[in-house]
Design an enzyme around this catalytic site. Structure first.
Site, PDB file in Angstrom:
ATOM      1  NE  ARG A 141      -3.082  -6.697  -0.277  1.00  0.00           N
ATOM      2  CZ  ARG A 141      -3.609  -6.567   0.674  1.00  0.00           C
ATOM      3  NH1 ARG A 141      -4.615  -5.769   1.045  1.00  0.00           N
ATOM      4  NH2 ARG A 141      -1.812  -5.993   1.112  1.00  0.00           N
ATOM      5  NE  ARG A 159       3.217  -6.263   5.499  1.00  0.00           N
ATOM      6  CZ  ARG A 159       1.521  -6.253   4.492  1.00  0.00           C
ATOM      7  NH1 ARG A 159       2.573  -7.346   2.814  1.00  0.00           N
ATOM      8  NH2 ARG A 159       0.885  -6.003   4.544  1.00  0.00           N
TER       9      ARG A 159
HETATM   10  P1  AP5 Z   1      -7.261  -7.234   3.956  1.00  0.00           P
HETATM   11  O1  AP5 Z   1      -8.613  -6.745   4.870  1.00  0.00           O
HETATM   12  O2  AP5 Z   1      -6.790  -6.308   2.656  1.00  0.00           O
HETATM   13  O3  AP5 Z   1      -6.577  -7.161   5.338  1.00  0.00           O
HETATM   14  P2  AP5 Z   1      -5.968  -6.216   6.134  1.00  0.00           P
HETATM   15  O4  AP5 Z   1      -6.111  -6.941   7.167  1.00  0.00           O
HETATM   16  O5  AP5 Z   1      -6.492  -5.137   6.052  1.00  0.00           O
HETATM   17  O6  AP5 Z   1      -4.167  -6.601   5.606  1.00  0.00           O
HETATM   18  P3  AP5 Z   1      -2.882  -5.730   5.240  1.00  0.00           P
HETATM   19  O7  AP5 Z   1      -1.904  -5.665   3.811  1.00  0.00           O
HETATM   20  O8  AP5 Z   1      -3.923  -4.176   5.235  1.00  0.00           O
HETATM   21  O9  AP5 Z   1      -2.650  -5.199   6.999  1.00  0.00           O
HETATM   22  P4  AP5 Z   1      -1.306  -4.344   7.342  1.00  0.00           P
HETATM   23  O10 AP5 Z   1      -1.401  -4.618   8.638  1.00  0.00           O
HETATM   24  O11 AP5 Z   1      -0.161  -5.484   7.037  1.00  0.00           O
HETATM   25  O12 AP5 Z   1      -1.563  -3.243   6.510  1.00  0.00           O
HETATM   26  P5  AP5 Z   1      -1.630  -1.765   6.388  1.00  0.00           P
HETATM   27  O13 AP5 Z   1      -1.789  -0.932   5.624  1.00  0.00           O
HETATM   28  O14 AP5 Z   1      -2.540  -1.623   8.067  1.00  0.00           O
HETATM   29  O15 AP5 Z   1      -7.105  -8.364   2.796  1.00  0.00           O
HETATM   30  C1  AP5 Z   1      -5.598  -8.942   2.510  1.00  0.00           C
HETATM   31  C2  AP5 Z   1      -6.194  -9.543   1.157  1.00  0.00           C
HETATM   32  O16 AP5 Z   1      -6.934 -11.193   1.920  1.00  0.00           O
HETATM   33  C3  AP5 Z   1      -6.987  -8.962   0.881  1.00  0.00           C
HETATM   34  O17 AP5 Z   1      -6.760  -9.586  -0.607  1.00  0.00           O
HETATM   35  C4  AP5 Z   1      -8.652  -9.541   0.631  1.00  0.00           C
HETATM   36  O18 AP5 Z   1      -9.374  -9.280  -0.388  1.00  0.00           O
HETATM   37  C5  AP5 Z   1      -8.273 -10.820   1.124  1.00  0.00           C
HETATM   38  N1  AP5 Z   1      -9.588 -11.118   2.018  1.00  0.00           N
HETATM   39  C6  AP5 Z   1     -10.299 -10.798   2.849  1.00  0.00           C
HETATM   40  N2  AP5 Z   1     -10.338 -11.404   3.725  1.00  0.00           N
HETATM   41  C7  AP5 Z   1     -10.732 -12.211   3.564  1.00  0.00           C
HETATM   42  C8  AP5 Z   1     -11.370 -14.056   3.434  1.00  0.00           C
HETATM   43  N3  AP5 Z   1     -12.049 -13.822   4.547  1.00  0.00           N
HETATM   44  N4  AP5 Z   1     -11.338 -14.860   2.735  1.00  0.00           N
HETATM   45  C9  AP5 Z   1     -10.300 -15.087   2.126  1.00  0.00           C
HETATM   46  N5  AP5 Z   1      -9.926 -13.947   1.668  1.00  0.00           N
HETATM   47  C10 AP5 Z   1     -10.055 -12.688   2.374  1.00  0.00           C
HETATM   48  O19 AP5 Z   1      -0.599  -0.683   6.616  1.00  0.00           O
HETATM   49  C11 AP5 Z   1       1.075  -0.565   6.017  1.00  0.00           C
HETATM   50  C12 AP5 Z   1       1.952  -0.706   6.068  1.00  0.00           C
HETATM   51  O20 AP5 Z   1       2.154   0.758   7.320  1.00  0.00           O
HETATM   52  C13 AP5 Z   1       3.069  -1.320   7.953  1.00  0.00           C
HETATM   53  O21 AP5 Z   1       3.973  -1.813   7.577  1.00  0.00           O
HETATM   54  C14 AP5 Z   1       3.814  -0.424   8.496  1.00  0.00           C
HETATM   55  O22 AP5 Z   1       4.800  -0.547   7.899  1.00  0.00           O
HETATM   56  C15 AP5 Z   1       2.682   1.193   7.872  1.00  0.00           C
HETATM   57  N6  AP5 Z   1       2.181   1.585   9.269  1.00  0.00           N
HETATM   58  C16 AP5 Z   1       0.845   1.435   8.640  1.00  0.00           C
HETATM   59  N7  AP5 Z   1       0.282   1.214  10.303  1.00  0.00           N
HETATM   60  C17 AP5 Z   1       0.626   1.852  11.210  1.00  0.00           C
HETATM   61  C18 AP5 Z   1       1.029   2.030  12.562  1.00  0.00           C
HETATM   62  N8  AP5 Z   1       0.123   2.136  13.212  1.00  0.00           N
HETATM   63  N9  AP5 Z   1       1.877   2.491  13.009  1.00  0.00           N
HETATM   64  C19 AP5 Z   1       3.122   2.206  12.326  1.00  0.00           C
HETATM   65  N10 AP5 Z   1       2.698   2.267  11.138  1.00  0.00           N
HETATM   66  C20 AP5 Z   1       2.431   1.615  10.392  1.00  0.00           C
END
Ligand code: AP5
Ligand code: MG
Length: 211
Positions: A141, A159
């Protein structure tokens, strides 16, 4: 209607879910399908924070320094953000929390915020995916997403470490409340969504029984 029955109705009229899982486990992908099918409001703290960065707000500037390093943004920042989103969504049928709560302090704060709205979390669906598959997905991605935290494998591994140390313990919080359910997060997006849908429908049926 006495106040106890009235409270049960308010609880059962909403459906509040958490989609839990490590970075790259498919929370965002499955969330889109869930909110489409069940009419819930999608609250992704990752998406909200990235929008703050795009808008160059003070909150976004503060958050960026943590996100770029693969660290969690401080609890009070994300809790405040969720609080104001819940305030704006008075008519929601229910909420789907994606990437929140990520610490036990956030889980406790969410309970308080929902209690204030006379509702609660009904179910936590946790996507289980092996670390090697997660790294492959995120690096792939990263080639197109423009997300700074996807391009460097060291940041991706950071992460995961943060997830294990700070976020995984949140699962025990919900296991104790018997709200936690593991879902196999590998395989086709459609198959995973079918498993999730069955679980949601079981929850909806259980809620009708309590009315
Ligand atoms: P996707 O659906 O994007 O997966 P995801 O679990 O949403 O992954 P993220 O990268 O968004 O997770 P994250 O938790 O690190 O990020 P967030 O934005 O929350 O899928 C991933 C990939 O796989 C895509 O390319 C998709 O197409 C593919 N895919 C999906 N399903 C598939 C399948 N079945 N087979 C094959 N491929 C597949 O957080 C980012 C940052 O924000 C954090 O590190 C932190 O700094 C901050 N943050 C966010 N929330 C908080 C919080 N609550 N508290 C503190 N900091 C926070
Ligand atoms: Mg996501």
């Amino acid at each position: 209607m006495n106040s106890y029955i009235c409270f049960l109705r308010l609880v059962s009229n909403m459906l509040n879910l958490i989609l839990f899982g490590p970075p790259g486990s498919g929370k965002g992908t499955q969330s889109e399908k869930i909110v489409d099918k069940y009419g819930l409001v999608h609250l992704s703290t990752g998406n909200l924070l990235r929008q703050e960065i795009i808008d160059k707000t003070p909150l976004g500037l503060e958050a960026k320094s943590f996100m770029d390093k693969g660290q969690l943004v401080p609890d009070e920042v994300v809790i405040g953000m969720i609080d104001s989103c819940l305030e704006k969504q008075q008519d929601a049928k229910g909420f789907l929390f994606d990437g929140f709560p990520r610490t036990v302090a956030q889980a406790e704060a969410l309970d308080r915020l929902l209690q204030f709205k006379k509702t609660a979390i009904h179910k936590v669906l946790a996507l289980e995916v092996s670390e090697e598959e997660l790294v492959t997905r995120l690096i792939k991605r990263g080639e197109t997403s423009g997300r700074s935290d996807d391009t460097d494998e060291d940041i991706i591994r950071r992460r995961f470490a943060v997830y294990k140390n700070e976020t995984y313990p949140v699962s025990n919080y919900y296991k104790e409340e018997e709200k936690f359910e593991s879902i196999k997060g590998e395989g086709s997006v459609e198959d995973i969504f079918n498993t999730i849908s069955k679980s949601i429908e079981k929850e909806l049926a259980a809620q009708n029984l309590t009315e």
